[in-house]
Design an enzyme around this catalytic site. Structure first.
Site, PDB file in Angstrom:
ATOM      1  N   HIS A 280     120.642  28.216  98.375  1.00 35.34           N
ATOM      2  CA  HIS A 280     121.324  27.440  99.327  1.00 35.34           C
ATOM      3  C   HIS A 280     120.284  26.996 100.540  1.00 35.34           C
ATOM      4  O   HIS A 280     120.106  25.884 100.857  1.00 35.34           O
ATOM      5  CB  HIS A 280     122.242  28.227 100.185  1.00 35.34           C
ATOM      6  CG  HIS A 280     123.533  28.481  99.327  1.00 35.34           C
ATOM      7  ND1 HIS A 280     123.838  29.669  99.214  1.00 35.34           N
ATOM      8  CD2 HIS A 280     124.430  27.780  98.946  1.00 35.34           C
ATOM      9  CE1 HIS A 280     125.076  29.784  98.294  1.00 35.34           C
ATOM     10  NE2 HIS A 280     125.189  28.500  98.218  1.00 35.34           N
TER      11      HIS A 280
ATOM     12  N   LYS B 278     140.691  30.415  98.210  1.00 34.03           N
ATOM     13  CA  LYS B 278     139.462  31.008  97.491  1.00 34.03           C
ATOM     14  C   LYS B 278     138.975  32.316  98.209  1.00 34.03           C
ATOM     15  O   LYS B 278     138.358  32.383  99.570  1.00 34.03           O
ATOM     16  CB  LYS B 278     138.279  29.819  97.730  1.00 34.03           C
ATOM     17  CG  LYS B 278     137.429  29.925  96.693  1.00 34.03           C
ATOM     18  CD  LYS B 278     136.323  28.731  96.574  1.00 34.03           C
ATOM     19  CE  LYS B 278     135.480  28.847  95.650  1.00 34.03           C
ATOM     20  NZ  LYS B 278     134.500  27.746  95.589  1.00 34.03           N
TER      21      LYS B 278
ATOM     22  N   ARG C  40     122.171  22.741  90.246  1.00 31.92           N
ATOM     23  CA  ARG C  40     121.212  23.581  89.712  1.00 31.92           C
ATOM     24  C   ARG C  40     121.013  23.297  88.229  1.00 31.92           C
ATOM     25  O   ARG C  40     120.035  22.972  87.690  1.00 31.92           O
ATOM     26  CB  ARG C  40     121.722  25.052  89.755  1.00 31.92           C
ATOM     27  CG  ARG C  40     121.747  25.716  91.153  1.00 31.92           C
ATOM     28  CD  ARG C  40     122.796  26.938  91.060  1.00 31.92           C
ATOM     29  NE  ARG C  40     124.015  26.433  91.169  1.00 31.92           N
ATOM     30  CZ  ARG C  40     125.213  27.377  91.450  1.00 31.92           C
ATOM     31  NH1 ARG C  40     124.860  28.496  91.675  1.00 31.92           N
ATOM     32  NH2 ARG C  40     126.272  26.705  91.324  1.00 31.92           N
TER      33      ARG C  40
ATOM     34  N   SER D 181     125.603  32.954  94.533  1.00 31.20           N
ATOM     35  CA  SER D 181     125.985  34.006  95.120  1.00 31.20           C
ATOM     36  C   SER D 181     126.565  35.217  94.475  1.00 31.20           C
ATOM     37  O   SER D 181     126.456  36.362  94.652  1.00 31.20           O
ATOM     38  CB  SER D 181     127.053  33.420  96.298  1.00 31.20           C
ATOM     39  OG  SER D 181     126.647  32.291  96.799  1.00 31.20           O
TER      40      SER D 181
HETATM   41  P1  ADP Z   1     131.441  26.046  96.659  1.00 38.53           P
HETATM   42  O1  ADP Z   1     132.452  27.193  96.612  1.00 38.53           O
HETATM   43  O2  ADP Z   1     131.690  24.906  97.594  1.00 38.53           O
HETATM   44  O3  ADP Z   1     130.684  25.576  95.559  1.00 38.53           O
HETATM   45  P2  ADP Z   1     128.765  27.531  97.258  1.00 38.53           P
HETATM   46  O4  ADP Z   1     128.301  28.233  98.308  1.00 38.53           O
HETATM   47  O5  ADP Z   1     129.017  28.241  95.762  1.00 38.53           O
HETATM   48  O6  ADP Z   1     130.067  26.702  97.637  1.00 38.53           O
HETATM   49  O7  ADP Z   1     127.821  26.231  96.850  1.00 38.53           O
HETATM   50  C1  ADP Z   1     127.533  25.439  98.068  1.00 38.53           C
HETATM   51  C2  ADP Z   1     126.734  24.172  97.226  1.00 38.53           C
HETATM   52  O8  ADP Z   1     125.489  24.667  97.137  1.00 38.53           O
HETATM   53  C3  ADP Z   1     127.232  23.763  95.697  1.00 38.53           C
HETATM   54  O9  ADP Z   1     126.981  22.307  95.679  1.00 38.53           O
HETATM   55  C4  ADP Z   1     126.513  24.607  94.696  1.00 38.53           C
HETATM   56  O10 ADP Z   1     126.189  23.878  93.859  1.00 38.53           O
HETATM   57  C5  ADP Z   1     125.076  24.578  95.597  1.00 38.53           C
HETATM   58  N1  ADP Z   1     124.311  26.017  95.232  1.00 38.53           N
HETATM   59  C6  ADP Z   1     124.561  27.093  95.204  1.00 38.53           C
HETATM   60  N2  ADP Z   1     123.760  27.886  94.698  1.00 38.53           N
HETATM   61  C7  ADP Z   1     122.767  27.024  94.612  1.00 38.53           C
HETATM   62  C8  ADP Z   1     121.363  27.374  94.316  1.00 38.53           C
HETATM   63  N3  ADP Z   1     120.646  28.322  93.780  1.00 38.53           N
HETATM   64  N4  ADP Z   1     120.365  26.154  94.299  1.00 38.53           N
HETATM   65  C9  ADP Z   1     121.026  25.103  94.627  1.00 38.53           C
HETATM   66  N5  ADP Z   1     122.208  24.748  94.920  1.00 38.53           N
HETATM   67  C10 ADP Z   1     123.060  25.792  95.116  1.00 38.53           C
END
Ligand code: ADP
Length: 161
Positions: A18, A42, A91, A129
């Site tokens: 992130h 969620k 990713r 996460s």
């Molecule tokens: P959501 O529940 O909205 O998907 P996340 O926190 O899981 O929330 O992800 C938010 C955004 O960050 C999404 O677009 C996800 O693809 C991206 N994301 C999550 N982990 C990574 C990572 N390791 N590298 C790049 N982008 C990421």
């Protein structure tokens, strides 16, 4: 005109993946708001306040990024901020289906908004996460995956009493 971008997500917890996306967005746009979603559908491990605090601690050295929270429709939040740019991270190919669906719906709901996809450094493509939480729960170190401040919060959450 200053370019404001919103990076929405669960950030449950925020990882170095992130953070990599936030840093890239902050280099491209004038200002980035990391928007922590407060979505009752969620179930999150960390409260909104904890997630905000973890994001805050991770972006302290980025002068043009800050953190906020939103509930309800993302497009309504964008409108309230007068923002037209939405950041999402990609990713791996398996992210594409869901992200395209989301971007298409958001485009339908708010024509003037544009979703911009950013790719993290290769070393973070496997990071999610959920995986970080599993690793910490099983007692392994998470320092390679999250910032030191987030690692502390994780250890506290999952410490065996
Ligand atoms: P959501 O529940 O909205 O998907 P996340 O926190 O899981 O929330 O992800 C938010 C955004 O960050 C999404 O677009 C996800 O693809 C991206 N994301 C999550 N982990 C990574 C990572 N390791 N590298 C790049 N982008 C990421």
């Amino acid at each position: 005109m200053s370019r404001l971008a919103v990076y929405p997500g669960s950030f449950d917890p925020p990882t170095k993946g992130h953070l990599d996306i936030i840093q890239r967005a902050a280099r491209i746009f004038d200002h980035v708001i990391v928007a922590v979603s407060n979505n009752p559908n969620k179930k999150a491990t960390f409260s909104v306040a904890e997630r905000i605090q973890m994001v805050e601690a991770s972006i302290r050295d980025l002068p043009n990024a800050d953190v906020d929270t939103f509930s309800g429709l993302l497009v309504d939040y964008l409108r309230s901020k007068k923002a037209h740019i939405l950041i999402r991270g990609l990713r791996v190919i398996s992210d594409v289906d869901y992200e395209f669906q989301l971007a298409s719906i958001n485009r339908r709901l708010f024509r003037e908004a544009e979703t911009v996809f950013l790719m993290p450094d290769e070393q973070y493509t496997y990071l999610a996460s959920s995986v970080v939480k599993e690793v910490c729960q099983r007692g392994a170190p998470v320092d390679n995956f999250v910032s030191p401040a987030v690692a502390r919060v994780l250890r506290r959450k999952f410490s065996r009493k």
